[in-house]
Scaffold this motif. Structure first.
Motif, PDB file in Angstrom:
ATOM      1  N   THR A 129     -20.203   1.739 -16.575  1.00  0.00           N
ATOM      2  CA  THR A 129     -19.219   2.582 -17.253  1.00  0.00           C
ATOM      3  C   THR A 129     -19.755   3.013 -18.610  1.00  0.00           C
ATOM      4  OG1 THR A 129     -18.139   0.685 -18.308  1.00  0.00           O
ATOM      5  CG2 THR A 129     -17.359   1.333 -16.107  1.00  0.00           C
ATOM      6  N   GLU A 130     -19.146   4.054 -19.169  1.00  0.00           N
ATOM      7  CA  GLU A 130     -19.564   4.518 -20.491  1.00  0.00           C
ATOM      8  C   GLU A 130     -19.354   3.431 -21.541  1.00  0.00           C
ATOM      9  OE1 GLU A 130     -17.674   8.150 -21.537  1.00  0.00           O
ATOM     10  OE2 GLU A 130     -18.575   9.302 -19.893  1.00  0.00           O
ATOM     11  N   LYS A 131     -18.303   2.640 -21.374  1.00  0.00           N
ATOM     12  CA  LYS A 131     -18.030   1.554 -22.321  1.00  0.00           C
ATOM     13  C   LYS A 131     -19.162   0.526 -22.305  1.00  0.00           C
ATOM     14  CE  LYS A 131     -14.484  -1.852 -23.554  1.00  0.00           C
ATOM     15  NZ  LYS A 131     -13.163  -2.416 -23.187  1.00  0.00           N
ATOM     16  N   THR A 132     -19.635   0.191 -21.111  1.00  0.00           N
ATOM     17  CA  THR A 132     -20.738  -0.768 -21.001  1.00  0.00           C
ATOM     18  C   THR A 132     -22.007  -0.220 -21.633  1.00  0.00           C
ATOM     19  OG1 THR A 132     -19.816  -1.654 -18.940  1.00  0.00           O
ATOM     20  CG2 THR A 132     -22.136  -2.097 -19.386  1.00  0.00           C
ATOM     21  N   LEU A 133     -22.305   1.055 -21.364  1.00  0.00           N
ATOM     22  CA  LEU A 133     -23.488   1.678 -21.955  1.00  0.00           C
ATOM     23  C   LEU A 133     -23.395   1.685 -23.479  1.00  0.00           C
ATOM     24  CD1 LEU A 133     -23.895   4.711 -19.521  1.00  0.00           C
ATOM     25  CD2 LEU A 133     -25.332   2.664 -19.623  1.00  0.00           C
ATOM     26  N   MET A 134     -22.223   1.999 -23.996  1.00  0.00           N
ATOM     27  CA  MET A 134     -22.044   2.066 -25.447  1.00  0.00           C
ATOM     28  C   MET A 134     -22.232   0.687 -26.083  1.00  0.00           C
ATOM     29  SD  MET A 134     -18.665   3.110 -27.636  1.00  0.00           S
ATOM     30  CE  MET A 134     -17.861   1.566 -27.144  1.00  0.00           C
ATOM     31  N   TRP A 135     -21.613  -0.332 -25.477  1.00  0.00           N
ATOM     32  CA  TRP A 135     -21.701  -1.664 -26.056  1.00  0.00           C
ATOM     33  C   TRP A 135     -23.112  -2.230 -25.980  1.00  0.00           C
ATOM     34  CZ3 TRP A 135     -18.935  -3.856 -29.496  1.00  0.00           C
ATOM     35  CH2 TRP A 135     -17.571  -3.561 -29.617  1.00  0.00           C
ATOM     36  N   GLN A 136     -23.818  -1.979 -24.889  1.00  0.00           N
ATOM     37  CA  GLN A 136     -25.203  -2.457 -24.802  1.00  0.00           C
ATOM     38  C   GLN A 136     -26.078  -1.791 -25.847  1.00  0.00           C
ATOM     39  OE1 GLN A 136     -27.194  -2.775 -21.105  1.00  0.00           O
ATOM     40  NE2 GLN A 136     -25.542  -3.843 -20.061  1.00  0.00           N
ATOM     41  N   THR A 137     -25.843  -0.508 -26.091  1.00  0.00           N
ATOM     42  CA  THR A 137     -26.606   0.201 -27.128  1.00  0.00           C
ATOM     43  C   THR A 137     -26.287  -0.358 -28.508  1.00  0.00           C
ATOM     44  OG1 THR A 137     -26.564   2.210 -25.774  1.00  0.00           O
ATOM     45  CG2 THR A 137     -27.131   2.457 -28.099  1.00  0.00           C
ATOM     46  N   LEU A 138     -25.010  -0.597 -28.779  1.00  0.00           N
ATOM     47  CA  LEU A 138     -24.614  -1.134 -30.082  1.00  0.00           C
ATOM     48  C   LEU A 138     -25.170  -2.542 -30.289  1.00  0.00           C
ATOM     49  CD1 LEU A 138     -20.891   0.066 -30.336  1.00  0.00           C
ATOM     50  CD2 LEU A 138     -22.874   0.948 -31.588  1.00  0.00           C
ATOM     51  N   ILE A 139     -25.174  -3.348 -29.245  1.00  0.00           N
ATOM     52  CA  ILE A 139     -25.716  -4.700 -29.356  1.00  0.00           C
ATOM     53  C   ILE A 139     -27.218  -4.650 -29.631  1.00  0.00           C
ATOM     54  CG2 ILE A 139     -26.204  -6.808 -28.049  1.00  0.00           C
ATOM     55  CD1 ILE A 139     -23.490  -6.396 -26.653  1.00  0.00           C
ATOM     56  N   HIS A 140     -27.913  -3.723 -28.955  1.00  0.00           N
ATOM     57  CA  HIS A 140     -29.352  -3.577 -29.208  1.00  0.00           C
ATOM     58  C   HIS A 140     -29.602  -3.149 -30.662  1.00  0.00           C
ATOM     59  CE1 HIS A 140     -33.557  -2.709 -28.504  1.00  0.00           C
ATOM     60  NE2 HIS A 140     -33.386  -1.508 -29.009  1.00  0.00           N
ATOM     61  N   VAL A 141     -28.817  -2.218 -31.163  1.00  0.00           N
ATOM     62  CA  VAL A 141     -28.953  -1.791 -32.558  1.00  0.00           C
ATOM     63  C   VAL A 141     -28.672  -2.954 -33.502  1.00  0.00           C
ATOM     64  CG1 VAL A 141     -27.996  -0.277 -34.350  1.00  0.00           C
ATOM     65  CG2 VAL A 141     -28.427   0.623 -32.057  1.00  0.00           C
ATOM     66  N   ALA A 142     -27.688  -3.792 -33.153  1.00  0.00           N
ATOM     67  CA  ALA A 142     -27.380  -4.960 -33.977  1.00  0.00           C
ATOM     68  C   ALA A 142     -28.568  -5.921 -34.009  1.00  0.00           C
ATOM     69  CB  ALA A 142     -26.139  -5.666 -33.441  1.00  0.00           C
ATOM     70  N   PHE A 143     -29.217  -6.129 -32.852  1.00  0.00           N
ATOM     71  CA  PHE A 143     -30.419  -6.969 -32.817  1.00  0.00           C
ATOM     72  C   PHE A 143     -31.503  -6.382 -33.714  1.00  0.00           C
ATOM     73  CE2 PHE A 143     -29.309  -8.727 -28.376  1.00  0.00           C
ATOM     74  CZ  PHE A 143     -28.759  -9.864 -28.940  1.00  0.00           C
ATOM     75  N   LEU A 144     -31.678  -5.066 -33.628  1.00  0.00           N
ATOM     76  CA  LEU A 144     -32.708  -4.392 -34.411  1.00  0.00           C
ATOM     77  C   LEU A 144     -32.448  -4.546 -35.906  1.00  0.00           C
ATOM     78  CD1 LEU A 144     -35.210  -2.584 -34.460  1.00  0.00           C
ATOM     79  CD2 LEU A 144     -33.704  -0.597 -34.276  1.00  0.00           C
ATOM     80  N   LEU A 145     -31.210  -4.328 -36.330  1.00  0.00           N
ATOM     81  CA  LEU A 145     -30.866  -4.462 -37.746  1.00  0.00           C
ATOM     82  C   LEU A 145     -31.001  -5.912 -38.206  1.00  0.00           C
ATOM     83  CD1 LEU A 145     -27.731  -2.104 -37.962  1.00  0.00           C
ATOM     84  CD2 LEU A 145     -30.076  -1.639 -38.731  1.00  0.00           C
ATOM     85  N   SER A 146     -30.641  -6.855 -37.345  1.00  0.00           N
ATOM     86  CA  SER A 146     -30.769  -8.268 -37.699  1.00  0.00           C
ATOM     87  C   SER A 146     -32.234  -8.644 -37.905  1.00  0.00           C
ATOM     88  CB  SER A 146     -30.153  -9.142 -36.605  1.00  0.00           C
ATOM     89  OG  SER A 146     -28.776  -8.886 -36.471  1.00  0.00           O
TER      90      SER A 146
END
Length: 206
Positions: free
Chosen positions: A171-188
């Motif tokens: 779903t679009e929600k799953t795609l969005m959350w996986q992208t946001l989590i990846h960005v969070a890992f990157l920023l961390s």
């Protein structure tokens, strides 16, 4: 050269408590063995599917969560999926990415096992060994932390790429959350690396 002073009983006990971590690293070695078994199982299924084994293909499709082209009725509702008759490029790519993911997690385990043992438990005496990892010669808690963060970003990138390739089944929600989590890992990871650089800056000036 004077002998090292003997530790008092309590400091000696506290210092010896580092060996309690040894079962943890042995457990990670066993986890590494499980990943090796998983890797070869998936690889054997992939080879069998490439030669037309339908059962192996079914197991691969199930393990990667892949679905074929959807069959829709007049109301545009999904009523089923076209059967998957042979190994296609998308399935092959998803399986190979899964194998790469296993390798990267295995590399992460090796980094934690060797680097953690060397840093927190005991010296391994690998300075003269020809196969000593290049990074182990200057490893410490800060360096290990940055390397782990970098490895996690790589693993997250593989998972995100697998999701995008198989985007029709999410779903679009799953795609969005996986992208946001990846960005969070990157920023961390960037924050960890920047903090480590700030902490090392005063020492570099001396």
């Amino acid at each position: 050269m004077p002998n090292d002073p003997q530790l008092r009983p309590l400091p000696r006990l506290i210092f010896a408590s580092r060996w309690l971590q040894l079962p943890l690293y042995i457990g990670l070695i066993l986890a590494q063995a499980v990943y090796v078994f998983q890797f070869w199982t998936e690889l054997v299924h992939l080879i069998e599917a490439a030669f037309g084994n339908q059962e192996a293909l079914t197991m691969l499709v199930k393990s990667i969560g892949y679905k074929a082209v959807a069959i829709k009725d007049a109301a545009d509702q999904v009523i089923g999926y076209e059967p998957i008759a042979k190994l296609n490029e998308t399935i092959l790519m998803l399986v190979v990415l899964g194998l790469i993911d296993v390798v990267m997690i295995s590399n992460l385990l090796i980094m934690v096992i060797i680097g953690g043992y060397e840093t927190f438990v005991s010296r391994m005496g690998l300075s003269e060994h020809p196969d000593q990892p290049e990074w182990l010669s200057h490893v410490n808690a800060s360096v290990l932390k940055v390397k782990l963060a970098t490895a996690i970003i790589g693993i997250s990138s593989i998972h995100l790429l697998k999701t995008f390739i198989n985007a029709d089944n999410y779903t679009e929600k799953t795609l969005m959350w996986q992208t946001l989590i990846h960005v969070a890992f990157l920023l961390s990871a960037m924050a960890i690396a920047y903090t480590d650089r700030l902490l090392q800056a005063p020492a570099d000036k001396h």
